[in-house]
Design a protein around this motif. Structure first.
Motif, PDB file in Angstrom:
ATOM      1  N   ALA A  41      58.872  52.262  46.046  1.00 15.34           N
ATOM      2  CA  ALA A  41      58.911  50.945  45.403  1.00 15.34           C
ATOM      3  C   ALA A  41      60.207  50.203  45.748  1.00 15.34           C
ATOM      4  CB  ALA A  41      58.767  51.111  43.889  1.00 15.34           C
ATOM      5  N   LEU A  42      61.321  50.922  45.742  1.00 19.89           N
ATOM      6  CA  LEU A  42      62.608  50.296  46.084  1.00 19.89           C
ATOM      7  C   LEU A  42      62.607  49.798  47.529  1.00 19.89           C
ATOM      8  CD1 LEU A  42      64.921  52.972  44.405  1.00 19.89           C
ATOM      9  CD2 LEU A  42      64.783  50.578  43.723  1.00 19.89           C
ATOM     10  N   LEU A  43      62.062  50.641  48.416  1.00 20.07           N
ATOM     11  CA  LEU A  43      62.029  50.247  49.837  1.00 20.07           C
ATOM     12  C   LEU A  43      61.148  49.025  50.056  1.00 20.07           C
ATOM     13  CD1 LEU A  43      61.755  53.559  51.907  1.00 20.07           C
ATOM     14  CD2 LEU A  43      63.639  51.921  51.926  1.00 20.07           C
ATOM     15  N   GLN A  44      60.030  48.981  49.293  1.00 22.53           N
ATOM     16  CA  GLN A  44      59.150  47.814  49.442  1.00 22.53           C
ATOM     17  C   GLN A  44      59.904  46.538  49.093  1.00 22.53           C
ATOM     18  OE1 GLN A  44      55.459  47.427  50.560  1.00 22.53           O
ATOM     19  NE2 GLN A  44      57.034  45.937  51.043  1.00 22.53           N
ATOM     20  N   ASN A  45      60.689  46.585  48.006  1.00 24.17           N
ATOM     21  CA  ASN A  45      61.500  45.414  47.631  1.00 24.17           C
ATOM     22  C   ASN A  45      62.518  45.086  48.722  1.00 24.17           C
ATOM     23  OD1 ASN A  45      60.136  45.445  45.233  1.00 24.17           O
ATOM     24  ND2 ASN A  45      61.788  46.390  44.052  1.00 24.17           N
ATOM     25  N   GLU A  46      63.154  46.125  49.236  1.00 20.03           N
ATOM     26  CA  GLU A  46      64.213  45.947  50.233  1.00 20.03           C
ATOM     27  C   GLU A  46      63.660  45.347  51.543  1.00 20.03           C
ATOM     28  OE1 GLU A  46      67.404  46.256  50.452  1.00 20.03           O
ATOM     29  OE2 GLU A  46      67.782  46.555  52.588  1.00 20.03           O
ATOM     30  N   TRP A  47      62.447  45.767  51.923  1.00 17.71           N
ATOM     31  CA  TRP A  47      61.918  45.384  53.236  1.00 17.71           C
ATOM     32  C   TRP A  47      60.879  44.251  53.188  1.00 17.71           C
ATOM     33  CZ3 TRP A  47      61.046  51.111  55.237  1.00 17.71           C
ATOM     34  CH2 TRP A  47      62.286  51.631  55.611  1.00 17.71           C
TER      35      TRP A  47
END
Ligand SMILES: NC(=O)c1ccc[n+]([C@@H]2O[C@H](COP(=O)([O-])OP(=O)(O)OC[C@H]3O[C@@H](n4cnc5c(N)ncnc54)[C@H](OP(=O)(O)O)[C@@H]3O)[C@@H](O)[C@H]2O)c1
Length: 237
Positions: free
Chosen positions: A170-176
């Motif tokens: 979930a964090l990576l989705q926000n980041e990318w």
């Protein structure tokens, strides 16, 4: 640099689901970077069958230096990746111990492989996935990582490591999001592998075939984090 239409990096590629995913993507014409700890008869055969298209990348995802060295090797062959599948994981037999007997050192090992392994890969390969055409980042999760569906009262390290991997997704989705990279957390089903055991209903081959289609159908919608099973059915976080 030889150019292939599409390239993928898969960790834990020597057996189980990782091996079947490698075969599936080779069959679909992808250049496959197979992250493995040690070659075996089957990976040797694949190297002979698919010279140039199948590249073995030696990697232990629990080790910083190993992931950095693997990245250097991948970058010698490719300047972009279309798909990355963080599949490598460990489920130690100590995971079944009761609460009072939990072995913290084993739990740390499980976290280091199952949760921090994919994070190391993300840190190192972020620039290659952002340059890819498909831009799909997959973390092979598990129903065991679903907090909403939690029924167990043991397997603390494995379940917690997969729940934390879901948060990482979930964090990576926000980041990318801005880079249009889609991040998928996928439960691959209960499979007949060394990890899943003989009683499992699904073969890793069936799961790999379904995951291939599911990735193709779910590579859009970067605004929302996605936890689904191998057939694309949403899974509760
Ligand atoms: N099987 C199931 O029923 C099931 C259910 C839900 C989720 N999953 C998930 O599905 C994925 C694949 O599972 P599987 O059933 O195929 O497992 P498996 O047969 O036990 O294979 C695990 C793979 O991970 C690799 N690996 C372990 N530690 C590693 C490390 N430190 N660095 C690099 N590679 C490492 C192993 O490499 P070596 O060959 O070198 O040991 C092996 O290739 C895992 O993420 C698992 O958690 C499985």
């Amino acid at each position: 640099m030889t150019s292939y239409n599409q390239s993928i990096f898969i960790t834990g590629g020597a057996r189980g689901l990782g091996l079947e995913l490698s075969k599936k993507y080779l069959g679909e014409g992808f250049r496959v970077f197979a992250g493995i700890r040690q070659s075996n008869r089957v990976t040797d055969q694949l190297e002979n069958l698919y010279p140039k298209q199948y590249i073995v990348i030696q990697v232990d995802v629990s080790d910083d230096q190993s992931v950095t060295e693997a990245t250097v090797k991948i970058k010698k062959h490719a300047d972009q990746l279309d798909v990355v599948i963080n599949n490598a994981a460990a489920r130690f037999k100590e995971t079944l111990l009761s609460l009072d007997a939990i072995d913290i050192d084993t739990s740390l090992k499980a976290f280091n492989i199952n949760t921090l392994g994919p994070l190391r890969v993300a840190k190192n390969l972020a620039d290659l996935i952002k340059k890819g055409e498909m831009k799909v980042w997959v973390n092979i999760s598990s129903e065991a990582g679903s907090i909403a569906n939690c029924q167990r009262n043991s397997e603390f390290d494995y379940c917690m490591s997969k729940a934390a991997l879901n948060m990482q997704s979930a964090l990576l989705q926000n980041e990318w999001k801005e880079d249009q990279v889609k991040v998928l957390a996928i439960h691959p089903g209960w499979m007949k592998t060394d990890m899943g055991g003989e009683r499992a209903p699904l073969s890793p081959r069936e799961s790999a075939q379904a995951i291939y289609e599911t990735i193709k159908k779910n590579k859009e919608n970067v605004d929302k984090s996605t936890f689904i099973d191998y057939e694309g059915t949403p899974y509760p976080w």
